[in-house]
Motif scaffolding. Structure first.
Motif, PDB file in Angstrom:
ATOM      1  N   CYS A   4      -0.512 -10.401  11.594  1.00  0.00           N
ATOM      2  CA  CYS A   4      -0.821 -11.009  10.266  1.00  0.00           C
ATOM      3  C   CYS A   4      -2.077 -10.400   9.621  1.00  0.00           C
ATOM      4  O   CYS A   4      -2.989  -9.742  10.512  1.00  0.00           O
ATOM      5  CB  CYS A   4      -1.196 -12.627  10.429  1.00  0.00           C
ATOM      6  SG  CYS A   4      -0.054 -13.685  10.763  1.00  0.00           S
ATOM      7  N   VAL A  14      -5.116 -10.218  -0.414  1.00  0.00           N
ATOM      8  CA  VAL A  14      -3.867  -9.785  -0.190  1.00  0.00           C
ATOM      9  C   VAL A  14      -3.670 -10.257   1.217  1.00  0.00           C
ATOM     10  O   VAL A  14      -4.305 -10.151   2.311  1.00  0.00           O
ATOM     11  CB  VAL A  14      -3.441  -8.249  -0.103  1.00  0.00           C
ATOM     12  CG1 VAL A  14      -2.191  -7.832   0.732  1.00  0.00           C
ATOM     13  CG2 VAL A  14      -3.305  -7.695  -1.350  1.00  0.00           C
ATOM     14  N   CYS A  16      -0.564 -10.954   4.636  1.00  0.00           N
ATOM     15  CA  CYS A  16       0.818 -10.699   4.866  1.00  0.00           C
ATOM     16  C   CYS A  16       0.959 -11.099   6.228  1.00  0.00           C
ATOM     17  O   CYS A  16       0.124 -11.047   7.021  1.00  0.00           O
ATOM     18  CB  CYS A  16       0.720  -8.876   4.654  1.00  0.00           C
ATOM     19  SG  CYS A  16       2.230  -8.088   5.083  1.00  0.00           S
ATOM     20  N   SER A  17       2.232 -11.599   6.443  1.00  0.00           N
ATOM     21  CA  SER A  17       2.490 -12.106   8.040  1.00  0.00           C
ATOM     22  C   SER A  17       3.852 -11.514   8.231  1.00  0.00           C
ATOM     23  O   SER A  17       4.693 -11.368   7.308  1.00  0.00           O
ATOM     24  CB  SER A  17       2.186 -13.314   7.972  1.00  0.00           C
ATOM     25  OG  SER A  17       3.206 -14.026   6.887  1.00  0.00           O
ATOM     26  N   GLY A 171      -1.911  -4.319  -1.599  1.00  0.00           N
ATOM     27  CA  GLY A 171      -0.597  -4.809  -1.211  1.00  0.00           C
ATOM     28  C   GLY A 171       0.413  -3.862  -0.598  1.00  0.00           C
ATOM     29  O   GLY A 171       1.040  -4.420   0.436  1.00  0.00           O
ATOM     30  N   ALA A 174      -0.914  -3.013   2.902  1.00  0.00           N
ATOM     31  CA  ALA A 174      -0.664  -3.966   3.854  1.00  0.00           C
ATOM     32  C   ALA A 174       0.927  -3.845   4.399  1.00  0.00           C
ATOM     33  O   ALA A 174       1.235  -4.166   5.275  1.00  0.00           O
ATOM     34  CB  ALA A 174      -0.710  -5.660   3.173  1.00  0.00           C
ATOM     35  N   LEU A 175       1.931  -3.630   3.289  1.00  0.00           N
ATOM     36  CA  LEU A 175       3.286  -3.571   3.678  1.00  0.00           C
ATOM     37  C   LEU A 175       3.467  -2.387   4.669  1.00  0.00           C
ATOM     38  O   LEU A 175       4.218  -2.609   5.570  1.00  0.00           O
ATOM     39  CB  LEU A 175       4.294  -3.632   2.492  1.00  0.00           C
ATOM     40  CG  LEU A 175       4.116  -4.643   1.774  1.00  0.00           C
ATOM     41  CD1 LEU A 175       5.157  -4.444   0.440  1.00  0.00           C
ATOM     42  CD2 LEU A 175       4.650  -5.883   2.493  1.00  0.00           C
ATOM     43  N   MET A 178       2.151  -3.266   8.076  1.00  0.00           N
ATOM     44  CA  MET A 178       3.315  -4.164   8.628  1.00  0.00           C
ATOM     45  C   MET A 178       4.551  -3.453   8.982  1.00  0.00           C
ATOM     46  O   MET A 178       5.093  -3.731  10.196  1.00  0.00           O
ATOM     47  CB  MET A 178       3.632  -5.145   7.519  1.00  0.00           C
ATOM     48  CG  MET A 178       4.556  -6.400   8.217  1.00  0.00           C
ATOM     49  SD  MET A 178       4.199  -7.196   9.623  1.00  0.00           S
ATOM     50  CE  MET A 178       2.846  -8.278   8.828  1.00  0.00           C
ATOM     51  N   VAL A 192       9.020 -10.409   6.035  1.00  0.00           N
ATOM     52  CA  VAL A 192       7.806 -10.419   5.842  1.00  0.00           C
ATOM     53  C   VAL A 192       7.112 -11.037   4.786  1.00  0.00           C
ATOM     54  O   VAL A 192       7.762 -10.935   3.589  1.00  0.00           O
ATOM     55  CB  VAL A 192       7.356  -8.823   5.651  1.00  0.00           C
ATOM     56  CG1 VAL A 192       5.922  -8.562   5.173  1.00  0.00           C
ATOM     57  CG2 VAL A 192       7.559  -7.879   6.955  1.00  0.00           C
ATOM     58  N   GLU A 193       6.283 -11.862   4.820  1.00  0.00           N
ATOM     59  CA  GLU A 193       5.655 -12.469   3.641  1.00  0.00           C
ATOM     60  C   GLU A 193       4.631 -11.875   3.073  1.00  0.00           C
ATOM     61  O   GLU A 193       3.427 -11.545   4.023  1.00  0.00           O
ATOM     62  CB  GLU A 193       5.414 -14.023   3.810  1.00  0.00           C
ATOM     63  CG  GLU A 193       6.743 -14.784   4.145  1.00  0.00           C
ATOM     64  CD  GLU A 193       6.597 -16.284   4.521  1.00  0.00           C
ATOM     65  OE1 GLU A 193       6.814 -16.930   3.443  1.00  0.00           O
ATOM     66  OE2 GLU A 193       6.447 -16.538   5.459  1.00  0.00           O
ATOM     67  N   LEU A 194       4.196 -11.547   1.786  1.00  0.00           N
ATOM     68  CA  LEU A 194       3.164 -11.011   1.038  1.00  0.00           C
ATOM     69  C   LEU A 194       2.775 -12.032   0.116  1.00  0.00           C
ATOM     70  O   LEU A 194       3.148 -12.497  -0.817  1.00  0.00           O
ATOM     71  CB  LEU A 194       3.618  -9.841   0.595  1.00  0.00           C
ATOM     72  CG  LEU A 194       2.500  -8.929   0.087  1.00  0.00           C
ATOM     73  CD1 LEU A 194       1.425  -8.417   1.193  1.00  0.00           C
ATOM     74  CD2 LEU A 194       2.997  -7.952  -0.966  1.00  0.00           C
ATOM     75  N   ARG A 207       3.867 -14.271  -4.575  1.00  0.00           N
ATOM     76  CA  ARG A 207       4.489 -14.400  -3.002  1.00  0.00           C
ATOM     77  C   ARG A 207       5.611 -13.796  -3.048  1.00  0.00           C
ATOM     78  O   ARG A 207       6.649 -14.278  -3.766  1.00  0.00           O
ATOM     79  CB  ARG A 207       4.264 -15.824  -2.594  1.00  0.00           C
ATOM     80  CG  ARG A 207       4.475 -15.996  -1.326  1.00  0.00           C
ATOM     81  CD  ARG A 207       4.207 -17.322  -0.945  1.00  0.00           C
ATOM     82  NE  ARG A 207       4.487 -17.477   0.417  1.00  0.00           N
ATOM     83  CZ  ARG A 207       4.346 -18.651   1.287  1.00  0.00           C
ATOM     84  NH1 ARG A 207       3.449 -19.448   1.028  1.00  0.00           N
ATOM     85  NH2 ARG A 207       4.944 -18.683   2.453  1.00  0.00           N
TER      86      ARG A 207
END
Lengths: 256, 256
Positions: A4, A14, A16-17, A171, A174-175, A178, A192-194, A207
């Motif tokens: 995360c 931002v 992300c998990s 964002g 972050a992706l 991840m 993946v949640e953002l 989201r």
């Protein structure tokens, strides 16, 4: 494991998990690790969780109950993000203590959290909450926080995250962080949640929940791989390969 | 800590190591972790080391002594890289055992090694040698091996290392992987040593020792950062940013 991260830029946050949990390699499951607490126009808080699943579920349930039942202290009553981090840290430590008391083995009940959000007119903030119940905020030079399997996705953040990044650029970053972690470590997995939160909006924001097959998420991974190859092609040649010529292209793959 | 890696491509081998050692944060030092054993025209072996410095120094000294004194088994007598890995693994385990016998505390004497090289007309090979004395070779799909602080620099290798890479491209990729690790983890530090060995040459090959201030090494780091920013700029936009247009450029940094 888990990965995360939270990025704090001037324009917002931002978060992300990933969603993979495992208790041994034969007990792999999917749980969301992104928990939103929203009172539109008043406050938006988002909690990312890592560690013992019973502990993180217990913490989130307690937070929802306290807020729903109008407890003396709750995510709705706290006056600042710092107060919120302190309150969550206390609950985290308390739940671990309760679980340890009824355990006769040496199980680890530890859990960590990233808290991000905004309360009223306060500036948005992010905190990392440790298993011990204490917490830190991000540094001004590297305005991001990570929990879980953090190393694979750290170099890209170290190199490019700055406070003046646009929210969407943060964002995408972050992706990528991840995506790199998922490629290198099988214990981190989709969906993946953002969450992209714009400063001052006091709404949940954008989201996304991205499966491995999601065309946008796949396209991020593919275009990133292409971009890295191009970046390698543009690196300077070794001295014995001839003089450095800024305009010259050194093919990364050998020509036929 | 330490970071060492070896890449095995069709055209040869690339070996790379940092030089920072530490026993606590107030006992930081610089030692080469790249040890060459060369008999030109006959065999070239290179050993990268991680772990307890007394153990790795002991192993290297023993290897040099055995070869110098014409011992029954030595790096000069072994008939294959597999035999060499087995011999080094045995010495590694033996030295640790000797050190543990005279120790009354619970010190870890563990050390790991990467062995790369070529003996005679055999194809070049790389092995990872564990503290236990056993060893593995790299996989066909990901023809690289890493020891020490391996996670930061793994994603780039996972994405781009293929057997048909040119030696120089693989060398640049190793430097990028090392540079990223040094930026993200202070326990990995310059000078960086790089060996580029061409299949069949049975010579040492190109060996570089790059300080942090080395213009070529700095230029690799700077150009790589620029390339990553460009790769981020070329990622697809989020759905709400408008239709995906292949020719459109989405600036990574907000325009003024």
């Amino acid at each position: 494991m888990t990965y995360c991260l939270a990025i704090h830029v001037d324009r917002g946050l931002v978060l992300c998990s990933d969603s993979r949990t495992n208790a041994g390699t034969d007990n792999v499951s999917t749980y969301s690790k992104m928990h939103s607490f929203l009172w539109p126009g008043n406050r938006m808080l988002c909690l990312l969780s890592a560690g013992n699943l019973a502990t993180t579920q217990g913490v989130v349930k307690r937070l929802r109950n306290d807020a729903g039942q109008g407890a003396g202290t709750s995510l709705l009553s706290v006056q600042s993000m710092l107060e919120a981090a302190d309150y969550i840290g206390m609950i985290n430590a308390e739940i671990q203590r309760n679980q340890a008391e009824r355990d006769i083995s040496s199980t680890s009940f530890e859990a960590s959290f990233i808290l991000g959000g905004q309360i009223g007119t306060e500036v948005p903030a992010t905190f990392m909450i440790y298993p011990q119940g204490n917490y830190i905020h991000e540094s001004a030079e590297h305005p991001f926080l990570q929990i879980g399997e953090i190393k694979y996705g750290k170099p890209i953040l170290d190199r490019v995250i700055r406070p003046d990044l646009s929210l969407e650029a943060a964002g995408r970053c972050a992706l990528v962080s991840m995506n790199s972690t998922m490629r290198s470590n099988v214990s981190v997995g989709a969906p993946v949640e953002l969450l992209i939160y714009r400063t001052g909006s006091l709404q949940e924001g954008r989201r996304l929940c991205l499966s491995e097959d999601d065309p946008f998420f796949r396209s991020i991974g593919e275009r990133w791989s292409e971009g890295l190859l191009q970046a390698l092609n543009n690196l300077p040649p070794f001295p014995w390969e001839g003089p450095v010529d800024e305009g010259q292209v050194y093919p990364f793959y050998p020509s036929p």
